[in-house]
Design a protein around this motif. Structure first.
Motif: not given
Lengths: 306, 331
Positions: A53-55, A71-76, A78-80, A86-87
């Motif tokens: 669910e989290r992924l 998310n990528l375009l906002q510089g995100d 994801g989370q380790s 945050s990665v």
């Protein structure tokens, strides 16, 4: 020139999109259920479901991709999974260490390679030429991790001249840079030699001599500048090899860079982090190639973009 | 026409070592130029002709000291070029220039035409910085190019135009002697005539002396005052143009001349066809170099080297290196 840069930049866009697709697919291409792997073999069904669910693995794949891209375009990135940070925060400090290691190595190998190659070409068949070419052969035949281990054994342990590990002081940078840069210097030296030999025998070099130019000006201004084009190609390819070489070198010298981070992330099955690292490596490579193509254009006025 | 001696070449030799064996020792030599002597007078055009590999281009380069001679001397304007040190040689260079065969290889592809010309002026201090540009444009006009083409790169020009750039470059230093090393061989026939006429015009305007290296007897006939025929690194015959074309004495020269196509249908010509190939310059034939292919060969030709000499029926300055030319050519 500006038009060339813009057009060349536009060409990188599909490459970058392709890279993101591949990086995104990583999660789904690995055998088994990623949620199960990340949660661990012994995890409870509820834990696995929570991970899934989290992924966001329950959504259709296109939806997942667009969410990833958004998310990528906002510089995100994801989370380790392990550290819950945050990665981007995980990668950033490590990235600069690796880039510095790679750039220092590149710098050193370009300088040594060019100088050695020019000497070899100008004094073709002399003793210095033979010595440089033998050294180059040995240089790129040695695996960088083995060279690293030998440097640690002889220079750090037996002679106690330089620290064997870590990153921060300039002394700590010397051995990793040598280990990583040697192969590149060797390849650049060989490439420069053969390219210079080609150019030196051209009529315009004789013309330059006949004008009464000093030999040094003939060699560097008329010779080397024209000989640089194939060398720049090699430098571009080298940069890619250096980036992957950092993984081994950083491990051998215990440098806390992105290469080591990659190994740790793979070991602990931290997929978001692995994805992030692969993406950053790939984008770096794309950027380097972009810069190489632009410098081509500067070196060779004849290159047109088709 | 004949002025003072501008260039004297005395017993010039150029041997290229051949390295072989395990230790890269010198095992033999290619005798590219083997003991040639001749003079060039101020204001004339002397041609060096011969087949490929006869050493004519090497001779040109050795005269300019773009290659170091193995032996012999080159005296230019009463200065011995072969013994000059590097600094003085560089200064001398402005008096002797060269135009190469391949206009695509002889200009640095990374410089604009104006840069090529200005660099030459700068090195030899021939024009102050602010005048270089206008001098470069002037040179372009002299060779029939337009000033607006000055900032183009070599690849933007055609072969004929590039050769004009090469000529402008050579002229930029106000040389006394220009060596044209197959300067028109790479050009189309129509362009060739234009460039030859340009060279002739420039010779008159700037009182230039040419050493014209070519394998094309048609071109040579058009431009030369005197002709030197070379074969395998040696001179076979020297003569003024008319004597050479009308009264050639050496069997090799006669064979060369008989190979010129005559563009007139129906006209028969006597061909003198040589058998075999040019022997290797590594191990050239003993005695007369030409004896392996000469139809009149005798025993003595295989032993004794013929020297350049003249005879009664030949014009002044006409020399030929054959033991038996009188007998061969008597009817």
């Amino acid at each position: 020139m500006l038009q060339f840069v813009v057009r060349r930049f536009i060409q990188t866009i599909p490459v970058v999109i392709g890279v993101t697709v591949l990086v995104f697919s990583l999660m789904h291409l690995i055998p088994g259920d990623p949620a199960q792997i990340m949660a661990g073999e012994a995890a409870q069904a509820e834990t696995v479901e929570a991970m899934r669910e989290r992924l966001g693995l329950n959504d259709p794949i296109p939806v997942q991709y667009f969410r990833y891209m958004g998310n990528l375009l906002q510089g995100d990135l994801g989370q380790s999974v392990r550290s819950s940070r945050s990665v981007v925060d995980e990668i950033q400090p490590r990235f600069w260490i690796t880039m510095r290691l790679a750039l220092y190595s590149m710098f050193v190998s370009v300088i040594i390679g060019l100088v050695a190659g020019v000497i070899s070409a100008v004094r073709r068949y002399s003793l210095s030429d033979s010595m440089i070419m033998v050294a180059a052969l040995i240089g790129f035949s040695m695996p960088s991790f083995w060279l690293g281990l030998m440097l640690i054994k002889y220079i750090s342990i037996d002679l106690a001249l330089l620290p064997p590990s870590g990153w921060g002081t300039w002394q700590q940078a010397i051995l990793p840079v040598i280990a990583l840069g040697t192969a590149g210097a060797a390849i650049i030296a060989r490439m420069t030699r053969s390219s210079m030999l080609d150019v030196i025998n051209q009529d315009y070099i004789r013309t330059a001599r006949a004008k009464g130019l000093k030999e040094r000006v003939v060699i560097y201004k008329h010779g080397l500048k024209n000989a640089l084009i194939p060398v720049v190609t090699v430098v571009g390819i080298e940069m890619g090899m250096l980036l992957s070489g950092t993984v081994l070198t950083e491990t051998v010298f215990a440098v806390n860079g992105m290469g080591r981070l990659a190994i740790d992330a793979i070991r602990s099955r931290d997929f978001p982090l692995v994805q992030g690292i692969v993406l950053v490596f790939a984008l770096t490579f794309v950027t380097v190639n972009f810069l190489v193509d632009i410098s081509y254009r500067y070196l060779n006025k004849r290159i047109e973009l088709n | 026409m004949i002025g003072k001696e501008l260039l004297k070449v005395n017993n010039l030799k150029k041997y290229f070592p051949i390295q072989g064996g395990f230790l890269g020792r010198t095992v033999n030599h290619v005798k590219a130029v083997d003991d040639i002597s001749f003079n060039v007078y101020e204001g004339e055009t002397v041609s060096l002709v011969g087949e490929s590999g006869c050493g004519k281009s090497t001779a040109g380069r050795v005269i300019l000291r773009l290659e170091e001679p193995t032996a012999g001397e080159v005296i230019f304007n009463e200065i011995n070029m072969t013994s000059l040190d590097k600094a003085n040689l560089r200064k001398m260079r402005k008096d002797l220039q060269i135009i190469f065969q391949d206009p695509f290889a002889s200009i640095n592809p990374r410089q604009t035409v104006a840069q090529v010309l200005e660099e030459a002026l700068q090195i030899q201090n021939l024009a102050p910085a602010e005048q270089r540009r206008s001098r470069a444009l002037e040179l372009l006009e002299t060779v029939g190019l337009a000033p607006y083409q000055a900032d183009r790169y070599p690849h933007e020009f055609s072969g004929g135009q590039r050769q004009r750039v090469g000529i402008a470059r050579a002229l930029s230093l106000n040389p006394k002697l220009i060596i044209c090393d197959e300067a028109v061989s790479a050009l189309d026939v129509s362009i060739r005539a234009q460039i030859l006429n340009l060279l002739k015009k420039l010779q008159r305007e700037f009182s230039l002396t040419y050493l014209f290296i070519s394998h094309d007897l048609g071109v040579v006939r058009h431009i030369s005052d005197r002709i030197i025929v070379m074969y395998l690194g040696r001179i076979m015959e020297i003569a003024d143009k008319i004597s050479l074309f009308e009264n050639a004495q050496h069997p090799y020269t006669r064979a060369l001349l008989s190979a010129i196509p005559i563009p007139r249908p129906g006209r028969k010509r006597e061909r003198m066809v040589l058998a075999g190939d040019v022997p290797s310059a590594i191990d050239p034939p003993v005695g007369c170099r030409f004896h392996t292919r000469c139809p009149y060969v005798r025993d003595n030709c295989k032993e004794e080297v013929p020297q350049l000499r003249s005879a009664g029926n030949m014009a002044a300055g006409h020399l030929t290196a054959c033991h038996y030319f009188e007998e061969i050519n008597s009817p």
